[in-house]
Design a protein around this motif. Structure first.
Motif, PDB file in Angstrom:
ATOM      1  N   LEU A 187       3.634   5.662  -5.636  1.00  0.00           N
ATOM      2  CA  LEU A 187       3.647   5.687  -7.097  1.00  0.00           C
ATOM      3  C   LEU A 187       2.543   6.586  -7.649  1.00  0.00           C
ATOM      4  N   ILE A 188       1.351   6.470  -7.076  1.00  0.00           N
ATOM      5  CA  ILE A 188       0.235   7.310  -7.530  1.00  0.00           C
ATOM      6  C   ILE A 188       0.533   8.778  -7.263  1.00  0.00           C
ATOM      7  N   LEU A 189       1.087   9.062  -6.100  1.00  0.00           N
ATOM      8  CA  LEU A 189       1.367  10.445  -5.720  1.00  0.00           C
ATOM      9  C   LEU A 189       2.421  11.081  -6.615  1.00  0.00           C
ATOM     10  N   TRP A 190       3.480  10.328  -6.929  1.00  0.00           N
ATOM     11  CA  TRP A 190       4.581  10.900  -7.694  1.00  0.00           C
ATOM     12  C   TRP A 190       4.467  10.659  -9.191  1.00  0.00           C
ATOM     13  N   ALA A 191       3.385  10.006  -9.650  1.00  0.00           N
ATOM     14  CA  ALA A 191       3.194   9.770 -11.085  1.00  0.00           C
ATOM     15  C   ALA A 191       3.182  11.062 -11.896  1.00  0.00           C
ATOM     16  N   PRO A 192       2.512  12.136 -11.448  1.00  0.00           N
ATOM     17  CA  PRO A 192       2.547  13.380 -12.245  1.00  0.00           C
ATOM     18  C   PRO A 192       3.958  13.940 -12.417  1.00  0.00           C
ATOM     19  N   THR A 193       4.778  13.849 -11.376  1.00  0.00           N
ATOM     20  CA  THR A 193       6.155  14.347 -11.469  1.00  0.00           C
ATOM     21  C   THR A 193       6.948  13.532 -12.478  1.00  0.00           C
ATOM     22  N   ARG A 232       0.833  -1.213   0.000  1.00  0.00           N
ATOM     23  CA  ARG A 232       0.000   0.000   0.000  1.00  0.00           C
ATOM     24  C   ARG A 232       0.862   1.256   0.000  1.00  0.00           C
ATOM     25  N   PHE A 233       1.969   1.230   0.747  1.00  0.00           N
ATOM     26  CA  PHE A 233       2.885   2.366   0.784  1.00  0.00           C
ATOM     27  C   PHE A 233       3.488   2.620  -0.600  1.00  0.00           C
ATOM     28  N   VAL A 234       3.947   1.551  -1.257  1.00  0.00           N
ATOM     29  CA  VAL A 234       4.552   1.682  -2.580  1.00  0.00           C
ATOM     30  C   VAL A 234       3.515   2.174  -3.586  1.00  0.00           C
ATOM     31  N   ILE A 285       4.835  16.843  -2.151  1.00  0.00           N
ATOM     32  CA  ILE A 285       5.357  16.887  -0.777  1.00  0.00           C
ATOM     33  C   ILE A 285       4.250  17.213   0.214  1.00  0.00           C
ATOM     34  N   LEU A 286       3.377  18.169  -0.136  1.00  0.00           N
ATOM     35  CA  LEU A 286       2.292  18.561   0.771  1.00  0.00           C
ATOM     36  C   LEU A 286       1.259  17.457   0.938  1.00  0.00           C
ATOM     37  N   TYR A 287       0.980  16.708  -0.130  1.00  0.00           N
ATOM     38  CA  TYR A 287      -0.032  15.655  -0.067  1.00  0.00           C
ATOM     39  C   TYR A 287       0.518  14.327   0.452  1.00  0.00           C
ATOM     40  N   PHE A 288       1.836  14.201   0.563  1.00  0.00           N
ATOM     41  CA  PHE A 288       2.431  12.931   0.967  1.00  0.00           C
ATOM     42  C   PHE A 288       1.912  12.407   2.320  1.00  0.00           C
ATOM     43  N   PRO A 289       1.903  13.254   3.383  1.00  0.00           N
ATOM     44  CA  PRO A 289       1.395  12.726   4.669  1.00  0.00           C
ATOM     45  C   PRO A 289      -0.044  12.223   4.586  1.00  0.00           C
ATOM     46  N   GLY A 290      -0.916  12.995   3.938  1.00  0.00           N
ATOM     47  CA  GLY A 290      -2.319  12.565   3.810  1.00  0.00           C
ATOM     48  C   GLY A 290      -2.461  11.299   3.000  1.00  0.00           C
ATOM     49  N   THR A 291      -1.632  11.169   1.950  1.00  0.00           N
ATOM     50  CA  THR A 291      -1.679   9.966   1.110  1.00  0.00           C
ATOM     51  C   THR A 291      -1.266   8.742   1.904  1.00  0.00           C
ATOM     52  N   ILE A 292      -0.220   8.870   2.700  1.00  0.00           N
ATOM     53  CA  ILE A 292       0.254   7.730   3.487  1.00  0.00           C
ATOM     54  C   ILE A 292      -0.734   7.379   4.596  1.00  0.00           C
TER      55      ILE A 292
END
Length: 200
Positions: free
Chosen positions: A148-154, A142-144, A188-195
């Motif tokens: 991946l979903i979070l950083w896909a746009p980058t 789930r973490f991976v 970076i801002l959405y990372f905590p909420g995503t995790i």
């Protein structure tokens, strides 16, 4: 606050209709019946009914001092030390050591988040990690996946750069691109909420 009959530090959310124990999430199991989803007591297998208790949902900045207090308590510090020692020792395993060490950290981190989300006031214990597939492998996946979903746009933005060959030679030039900087800041801002979402 109604506490669990078996775990005095955990809040109870259900009461067994047979043995009348108050049950926390660790003592209750989801199941199916002809009428739909039900919760059963893990101790006797009977149906459990939800406990209705008025609860005020507090914003995280009001809950943070209590959480921080649990982490910096003697029990919390000993747990963090124990997790760090086990992670360090596991990292020496050839080939898979780093992955196992990361998996241990994510499993503990996700367990802390789940406990807090379900209203438990205690930190995870060894009994929370009895099933390696559910308690270790699933959190890592789930973490991976969330990362991946979070950083896909980058990644997509960098890969679709018209001068990709030039970027590979001088990658620092990417950080002068204002669009990429905005995409990375959002990540970076959405990372905590995503995790947190992935953990729950």
């Amino acid at each position: 606050m109604i506490t669990c009959s078996m775990h005095s530090r955990a809040k109870a959310a259900w009461r067994c209709t047979e043995c009348h124990k108050d049950l926390c999430p660790d003592c209750a199991a989801s199941g199916e019946s002809q009428s739909g989803a039900v919760v059963r007591c893990k101790h006797c297998g009977a149906l459990a009914i939800p406990l209705m208790e008025h609860r005020e949902i507090q914003p995280y900045w009001k809950m943070f001092p209590a959480f921080l207090g649990a982490i910096v308590s003697l029990e919390g510090l000993l747990q963090i030390l124990a997790v760090a020692v086990v992670m360090y020792l596991v990292s020496f395993i050839p080939l898979l050591g780093g992955l196992l060490s990361l998996s241990l950290w994510i499993a503990y981190y996700f367990s802390v988040i789940r406990k807090a989300a379900f209203g438990a006031e205690r930190l995870p214990t060894i009994s929370d990690f009895e099933n390696p597939l559910d308690d270790m492998v699933a959190p890592l996946l789930r973490f991976v996946l969330a990362s991946l979903i979070l950083w896909a746009p980058t990644v997509w933005y960098i890969a679709s750069h018209p001068d990709l060959v030039f970027v590979i030679k001088k990658p620092l030039l990417l950080f002068t691109d204002p669009v990429l900087i905005l995409i990375m800041l959002a990540g970076i801002l959405y990372f905590p909420g995503t995790i947190i979402t992935a953990a729950i």
